[in-house]
Design an enzyme around this catalytic site. Structure first.
Site, PDB file in Angstrom:
ATOM      1  N   LYS A  98       0.822  -1.214   0.000  1.00 40.60           N
ATOM      2  CA  LYS A  98       0.000   0.000   0.000  1.00 40.60           C
ATOM      3  C   LYS A  98       0.860   1.270   0.000  1.00 40.60           C
ATOM      4  O   LYS A  98       0.374   2.340  -0.358  1.00 40.60           O
ATOM      5  CB  LYS A  98      -0.955   0.014   1.193  1.00 40.60           C
ATOM      6  CG  LYS A  98      -0.293   0.108   2.547  1.00 40.60           C
ATOM      7  CD  LYS A  98      -1.331   0.099   3.664  1.00 40.60           C
ATOM      8  CE  LYS A  98      -0.665   0.185   5.033  1.00 40.60           C
ATOM      9  NZ  LYS A  98      -1.669   0.169   6.125  1.00 40.60           N
ATOM     10  N   ASP A  99       2.148   1.145   0.402  1.00 33.37           N
ATOM     11  CA  ASP A  99       3.050   2.303   0.420  1.00 33.37           C
ATOM     12  C   ASP A  99       3.722   2.556  -0.929  1.00 33.37           C
ATOM     13  O   ASP A  99       4.337   3.608  -1.129  1.00 33.37           O
ATOM     14  CB  ASP A  99       4.146   2.118   1.473  1.00 33.37           C
ATOM     15  CG  ASP A  99       3.611   2.095   2.890  1.00 33.37           C
ATOM     16  OD1 ASP A  99       2.548   2.697   3.129  1.00 33.37           O
ATOM     17  OD2 ASP A  99       4.259   1.479   3.761  1.00 33.37           O
ATOM     18  N   ARG A 144      -8.805   8.745   5.038  1.00 33.58           N
ATOM     19  CA  ARG A 144      -9.834   7.745   4.738  1.00 33.58           C
ATOM     20  C   ARG A 144     -10.510   7.272   6.018  1.00 33.58           C
ATOM     21  O   ARG A 144     -11.744   7.214   6.111  1.00 33.58           O
ATOM     22  CB  ARG A 144      -9.185   6.573   3.984  1.00 33.58           C
ATOM     23  CG  ARG A 144     -10.110   5.395   3.676  1.00 33.58           C
ATOM     24  CD  ARG A 144      -9.295   4.237   3.070  1.00 33.58           C
ATOM     25  NE  ARG A 144      -8.105   3.979   3.857  1.00 33.58           N
ATOM     26  CZ  ARG A 144      -8.097   3.280   4.992  1.00 33.58           C
ATOM     27  NH1 ARG A 144      -9.222   2.733   5.433  1.00 33.58           N
ATOM     28  NH2 ARG A 144      -6.980   3.107   5.657  1.00 33.58           N
ATOM     29  N   ARG A 145      -9.714   6.940   7.037  1.00 36.32           N
ATOM     30  CA  ARG A 145     -10.292   6.501   8.304  1.00 36.32           C
ATOM     31  C   ARG A 145     -11.090   7.623   8.962  1.00 36.32           C
ATOM     32  O   ARG A 145     -12.156   7.390   9.534  1.00 36.32           O
ATOM     33  CB  ARG A 145      -9.177   6.007   9.236  1.00 36.32           C
ATOM     34  CG  ARG A 145      -8.581   4.674   8.798  1.00 36.32           C
ATOM     35  CD  ARG A 145      -7.326   4.314   9.574  1.00 36.32           C
ATOM     36  NE  ARG A 145      -6.808   3.005   9.174  1.00 36.32           N
ATOM     37  CZ  ARG A 145      -5.568   2.602   9.372  1.00 36.32           C
ATOM     38  NH1 ARG A 145      -4.689   3.408   9.976  1.00 36.32           N
ATOM     39  NH2 ARG A 145      -5.176   1.396   8.979  1.00 36.32           N
ATOM     40  N   ARG A 162       0.836   9.882  14.981  1.00 36.79           N
ATOM     41  CA  ARG A 162       1.898   9.285  14.179  1.00 36.79           C
ATOM     42  C   ARG A 162       2.671   8.314  15.051  1.00 36.79           C
ATOM     43  O   ARG A 162       2.535   8.307  16.254  1.00 36.79           O
ATOM     44  CB  ARG A 162       2.850  10.367  13.619  1.00 36.79           C
ATOM     45  CG  ARG A 162       2.258  11.232  12.521  1.00 36.79           C
ATOM     46  CD  ARG A 162       1.964  10.472  11.232  1.00 36.79           C
ATOM     47  NE  ARG A 162       3.115   9.737  10.736  1.00 36.79           N
ATOM     48  CZ  ARG A 162       4.101  10.276  10.013  1.00 36.79           C
ATOM     49  NH1 ARG A 162       4.072  11.551   9.712  1.00 36.79           N
ATOM     50  NH2 ARG A 162       5.095   9.525   9.591  1.00 36.79           N
ATOM     51  N   ARG A 168       1.392   3.634  18.912  1.00 38.21           N
ATOM     52  CA  ARG A 168      -0.042   3.908  18.874  1.00 38.21           C
ATOM     53  C   ARG A 168      -0.796   3.027  19.857  1.00 38.21           C
ATOM     54  O   ARG A 168      -1.750   3.471  20.505  1.00 38.21           O
ATOM     55  CB  ARG A 168      -0.553   3.727  17.445  1.00 38.21           C
ATOM     56  CG  ARG A 168      -0.124   4.864  16.511  1.00 38.21           C
ATOM     57  CD  ARG A 168      -0.600   4.630  15.090  1.00 38.21           C
ATOM     58  NE  ARG A 168       0.242   3.669  14.395  1.00 38.21           N
ATOM     59  CZ  ARG A 168      -0.123   3.018  13.304  1.00 38.21           C
ATOM     60  NH1 ARG A 168      -1.346   3.182  12.805  1.00 38.21           N
ATOM     61  NH2 ARG A 168       0.701   2.174  12.723  1.00 38.21           N
ATOM     62  N   CYS A 254      -3.125   9.192  -0.892  1.00 37.02           N
ATOM     63  CA  CYS A 254      -3.844   9.249   0.380  1.00 37.02           C
ATOM     64  C   CYS A 254      -4.492  10.603   0.619  1.00 37.02           C
ATOM     65  O   CYS A 254      -5.116  10.827   1.655  1.00 37.02           O
ATOM     66  CB  CYS A 254      -2.907   8.906   1.536  1.00 37.02           C
ATOM     67  SG  CYS A 254      -1.552  10.068   1.778  1.00 37.02           S
TER      68      CYS A 254
END
Length: 310
Positions: A98-99, A144-145, A162, A168, A254
């Site tokens: 995805k990156d 998106r989230r 971050r 997190r 993104c």
């Protein structure tokens, strides 16, 4: 870039791949190293016992104070590794797919996409999703989230976050925030699934294109490309090809709250994509289904349907 994925030559032979030393590039995070060691183990099982991991720090590792969607995030977690592949400092690099930007350097290619881990999103919290409300703080660095949280009109207090997975997690466990949303794949790879409170269905909070998949990057003229291609998993490859084609055709990253997920069912591929506003309004959503071999064309068709909303 993703057009070349469909041209990877399948080679399922388990014949040994030789004894030459191969140097693989990786980010230095725990997750990146777990992923890279997984690829190292797979190659070792195919016969090559001489593999060395070289850690390379990326721009994304150095920038910890900004929201990703507020900056030029193209290649933020990959470009230094890809440069090392181009300059032949390393033989190949392992990325979270995805990156990987859709406009990969013309001298590089994705040589293999191993079998995909779960693409689902999950809630990390001491509370159930339905118990979070206007007094709850949810932290995320993903537009998106954020859009999905707004879509469900829970009135959550959204704030940026971050850091790596453990950072997190600690913010939730220490009560600094009430919740965050993460990719299930990373938690599974790190053995941290006990912290998952809820697992979201793919059409409830739709993941970004390629989530859960790994990409192994080599030079196009690399003499080890045929070795790496032994790790390619056809079904995973076709799923992410469909998803990433949507992004490639739209030319977005993104900075847009776009989810895309493809799944293979009953010898067909089903591609679902949803586009929202930051406030959570649905601009477009649709599902297209067709033969697995047409995954790229299905992605192109869905992107055409979305274009007028971008």
């Amino acid at each position: 870039m993703y057009k070349i994925l469909k041209n990877i030559i399948k080679n399922n032979s388990l014949k040994g791949i030789g004894d030459d030393l191969l140097i693989v590039g990786s980010r230095g995070s725990k997750l990146a190293l777990v992923q890279t060691n997984y690829i190292k183990k797979r190659l070792s099982d195919l016969g090559n016992k001489k593999l060395e991991i070289r850690i390379i720090k990326t721009s994304g590792d150095k920038i910890t104070s900004s929201q990703l969607y507020n900056m030029d995030s193209k290649g933020l977690f990959t470009k230094e590794l890809d440069r090392a592949v181009l300059e032949e400092e390393i033989d190949f690099a392992v990325h979270s797919l995805k990156d990987v930007p859709t406009d990969l350097d013309e001298d590089l290619e994705i040589a293999a996409i191993p079998i995909r881990e779960s693409p689902n999103e999950v809630l990390i919290s001491n509370y159930e999703w339905e118990d979070l409300n206007k007094s709850s703080t949810l932290a995320t660095s993903s537009l998106r989230r954020e859009a999905f949280c707004n879509h469900y009109k829970k009135g959550l207090k959204l704030k940026p976050i971050r850091g790596n997975i453990n950072t997190r997690l600690d913010k939730v466990l220490n009560g600094e925030i009430d919740a965050t949303i993460m990719a299930e794949a990373g938690l599974k790879r790190l053995g941290l699934t006990k912290y998952i409170k809820n697992r979201f269905p793919l059409d409830y909070i739709t993941p970004p294109a390629g989530q859960g998949a790994l990409a192994i990057i080599t030079r196009k003229d690399s003499n080890i490309k045929n070795k790496i291609q032994k790790l390619d998993h056809y079904e995973s490859h076709q799923e992410v090809l469909a998803e990433k084609t949507v992004l490639e055709e739209l030319g977005i990253g993104c900075q847009w709250p776009l989810g895309a997920i493809a799944r293979i069912k009953d010898k067909e591929i089903e591609l679902y994509s949803i586009l929202l506003t930051q406030k959570g309004e649905i601009l477009y959503k649709n599902t297209l289904t067709g033969p697995i071999k047409d995954s790229e064309n299905i992605g192109k068709q869905l992107s055409k349907n979305i274009e007028e909303y971008i």
